[in-house]
Design an enzyme around this catalytic site. Structure first.
Site, PDB file in Angstrom:
ATOM      1  N   THR A 147      52.246  55.285-114.609  1.00 13.75           N
ATOM      2  CA  THR A 147      53.086  54.132-114.265  1.00 13.75           C
ATOM      3  C   THR A 147      52.198  52.892-114.285  1.00 13.75           C
ATOM      4  O   THR A 147      52.002  52.281-115.329  1.00 13.75           O
ATOM      5  CB  THR A 147      53.782  54.325-112.906  1.00 13.75           C
ATOM      6  OG1 THR A 147      52.813  54.699-111.915  1.00 13.75           O
ATOM      7  CG2 THR A 147      54.851  55.399-113.000  1.00 13.75           C
ATOM      8  N   LYS A 174      48.259  61.451-112.166  1.00 10.93           N
ATOM      9  CA  LYS A 174      48.548  60.027-112.214  1.00 10.93           C
ATOM     10  C   LYS A 174      48.545  59.502-110.789  1.00 10.93           C
ATOM     11  O   LYS A 174      48.826  60.225-109.833  1.00 10.93           O
ATOM     12  CB  LYS A 174      49.881  59.739-112.902  1.00 10.93           C
ATOM     13  CG  LYS A 174      51.129  60.241-112.201  1.00 10.93           C
ATOM     14  CD  LYS A 174      51.691  59.368-111.120  1.00 10.93           C
ATOM     15  CE  LYS A 174      51.894  57.959-111.599  1.00 10.93           C
ATOM     16  NZ  LYS A 174      52.377  57.083-110.471  1.00 10.93           N
ATOM     17  N   THR A 185      52.310  56.250-105.911  1.00 11.11           N
ATOM     18  CA  THR A 185      52.872  57.577-106.124  1.00 11.11           C
ATOM     19  C   THR A 185      51.846  58.350-106.945  1.00 11.11           C
ATOM     20  O   THR A 185      51.422  57.807-107.904  1.00 11.11           O
ATOM     21  CB  THR A 185      54.155  57.339-106.837  1.00 11.11           C
ATOM     22  OG1 THR A 185      54.884  56.550-105.951  1.00 11.11           O
ATOM     23  CG2 THR A 185      54.770  58.623-107.221  1.00 11.11           C
ATOM     24  N   GLU A 264      45.512  49.954-107.777  1.00  8.34           N
ATOM     25  CA  GLU A 264      46.105  48.854-108.535  1.00  8.34           C
ATOM     26  C   GLU A 264      45.296  47.565-108.382  1.00  8.34           C
ATOM     27  O   GLU A 264      45.219  46.983-107.299  1.00  8.34           O
ATOM     28  CB  GLU A 264      47.550  48.658-108.080  1.00  8.34           C
ATOM     29  CG  GLU A 264      48.433  49.808-108.538  1.00  8.34           C
ATOM     30  CD  GLU A 264      49.801  49.827-107.894  1.00  8.34           C
ATOM     31  OE1 GLU A 264      50.718  50.408-108.492  1.00  8.34           O
ATOM     32  OE2 GLU A 264      49.945  49.277-106.783  1.00  8.34           O
ATOM     33  N   ASN A 388      52.626  44.721-107.750  1.00 14.54           N
ATOM     34  CA  ASN A 388      53.706  45.232-106.915  1.00 14.54           C
ATOM     35  C   ASN A 388      54.831  44.225-106.700  1.00 14.54           C
ATOM     36  O   ASN A 388      55.976  44.613-106.451  1.00 14.54           O
ATOM     37  CB  ASN A 388      53.135  45.713-105.584  1.00 14.54           C
ATOM     38  CG  ASN A 388      52.430  47.032-105.744  1.00 14.54           C
ATOM     39  OD1 ASN A 388      53.078  48.068-105.816  1.00 14.54           O
ATOM     40  ND2 ASN A 388      51.109  47.008-105.850  1.00 14.54           N
ATOM     41  N   THR A 393      60.308  44.971-112.548  1.00 17.40           N
ATOM     42  CA  THR A 393      60.574  44.249-113.793  1.00 17.40           C
ATOM     43  C   THR A 393      59.529  44.548-114.840  1.00 17.40           C
ATOM     44  O   THR A 393      59.704  44.205-115.993  1.00 17.40           O
ATOM     45  CB  THR A 393      60.636  42.746-113.535  1.00 17.40           C
ATOM     46  OG1 THR A 393      59.424  42.323-112.899  1.00 17.40           O
ATOM     47  CG2 THR A 393      61.816  42.414-112.644  1.00 17.40           C
TER      48      THR A 393
END
Length: 393
Positions: A147, A174, A185, A264, A388, A393
């Site tokens: 993701t 992942k 996640t 991230e 985030n 989108t």
């Protein structure tokens, strides 16, 4: 005795396992978003799931099988978590499997992505029906399950036993955000041809998860979908419990470290090593408090060796501690030593130099006993907010 050898490659190098990833139209621009793992013989199966009270539909679907079931197929999609979708989310999984044009035994599904959206069943069915179950394309699989990941995450080992037999363990995972102890996640699929007894699988998964997946944190959030799945087709007919336990630990540690390093927007992967705590449990509490602290994470991002944030976080965790016994170090650079501040200009410069590295340790000696635990975390910066804020989108 046994020898453990790391191998370059993917889990499709393990005898009897096949995998691939395709674009089913879930992601934009033709990116890979649907993958599978298939075994040509039935696999013993064990899994550890998130402790989030709102477990996603794929986890509930798994738990509706009879205890001790075997499987030969795992379907994995990204972009949609199939979480907070109620009974319909489970029905959608059953609809997908009943619509596939190949025979499967107790098939499993795993999902990752946005929470609260129904699965695009027609797209997944059409994509899955195009699978070639004889494919061995671990690279495609590793990309299809991503993701916000910056890179794919894989690990593979071969174990050679004293009697000349051997087995392999491989993994694909992942994870980059919503990573917090209680499974961090995050999805991880571990495959082996070892003849591991069913009763050992659960035991060793739980033992090794404590110091690997349950010791990492990116942002302090625990997902609805976190899964560690172990599949064993036993085709090697080889097994040694100690060898399997250690190799499984290596695979899980590899995956956990790749996940936390890919937090991230993260640039730093940091080990928070708490030693000489009152006991192991208190060491774990303090170490995890450090790996979860937003103030600590932002200091890491700014490459600021602010030991005050370290000390304050330990104190706030309410473990047994005393500033006259506390020692704080960045790698081997001591900045606070049993009530004395070791933070003149020269020492601060040395500590700041450590924080410019991609990886380092923050070592906290509590001087209260013999307990120890290492938690793993990362920095938190502007990119995390950007990713985030725009996630849907």
């Amino acid at each position: 005795m046994f020898t453990i050898l790391p191998i370059k490659g993917y889990l499709d190098q393990i005898d009897g396992f096949f995998c691939d990833g395709i674009s089913a139209g879930l992601k934009p621009n033709g990116k890979l978003d649907l993958g599978f793992i298939y075994s040509d013989t039935l696999c013993e199966t064990e899994a550890i799931f998130t402790l989030n009270k709102f477990q996603a539909a794929p986890l509930k679907h798994y738990q509706r099988y009879e205890k001790g079931f075997k499987t030969n197929f795992v379907l994995i999609n990204s972009k949609n978590a199939n979480a907070l979708t109620g009974e319909k989310g489970i029905e959608d999984i059953n609809t997908i499997f009943s619509s596939l044009n190949f025979d499967l035994t107790n098939p499993l599904m795993s999902s990752t992505g946005v929470i609260g959206n129904p699965l695009p069943v027609e797209k997944i069915v059409a994509g899955a029906n195009s699978f070639d179950l004889s494919s061995k394309n671990g690279e495609n699989l590793s990309q299809a399950i991503m993701t916000t990941d910056a890179y794919s995450k894989t690990s593979l080992y071969e174990v050679k036993l004293e009697d000349g037999s051997s087995f392999k363990i491989g993994s694909v995972a992942k994870g980059a955000g919503m990573i917090n102890p209680n499974l961090a996640t995050m999805l991880c699929f571990i495959c082996t041809d070892a003849a591991v007894p069913k009763e050992d699988m659960r035991e060793l998964l739980e033992q090794n998860s404590h110091t690997t997946f349950n010791a990492i944190s990116v942002d302090g959030d625990t997902s609805t979908n976190d899964t560690v799945l172990l599949l064993a087709n036993k085709k090697s007919n080889a097994y040694d419990k100690e060898a399997f336990k250690e190799t499984l630990r290596l695979v899980m540690h590899d995956m956990a470290m790749l996940i936390v390093a890919d937090g991230e927007g993260a640039k730093k992967a940091v080990a928070f090593e708490v030693i000489n705590a009152a006991d192991d449990k208190e060491a774990e509490i303090a170490a995890k408090a450090l790996s979860n602290s937003l103030l600590v994470k932002t200091a890491l991002f700014g490459e600021d060796p602010n030991f005050g944030r370290i000390a304050s976080t330990i104190g706030a965790s309410r473990v047994t501690c005393d500033e006259t016994k506390l020692v704080i170090s960045y790698n081997d650079v001591v900045v606070f030593n049993k009530g004395e501040i070791y933070f003149d200009a020269a020492q601060e410069e040395k500590a700041a130099k450590v924080l410019k590295n991609d990886k380092y340790k923050v070592i906290c000696d509590l001087g209260a006993g013999e307990g120890k635990f290492t938690a793993y975390g990362c920095d938190l910066g502007y990119k995390y907010i950007e990713i985030n804020a725009d996630y849907r989108t």
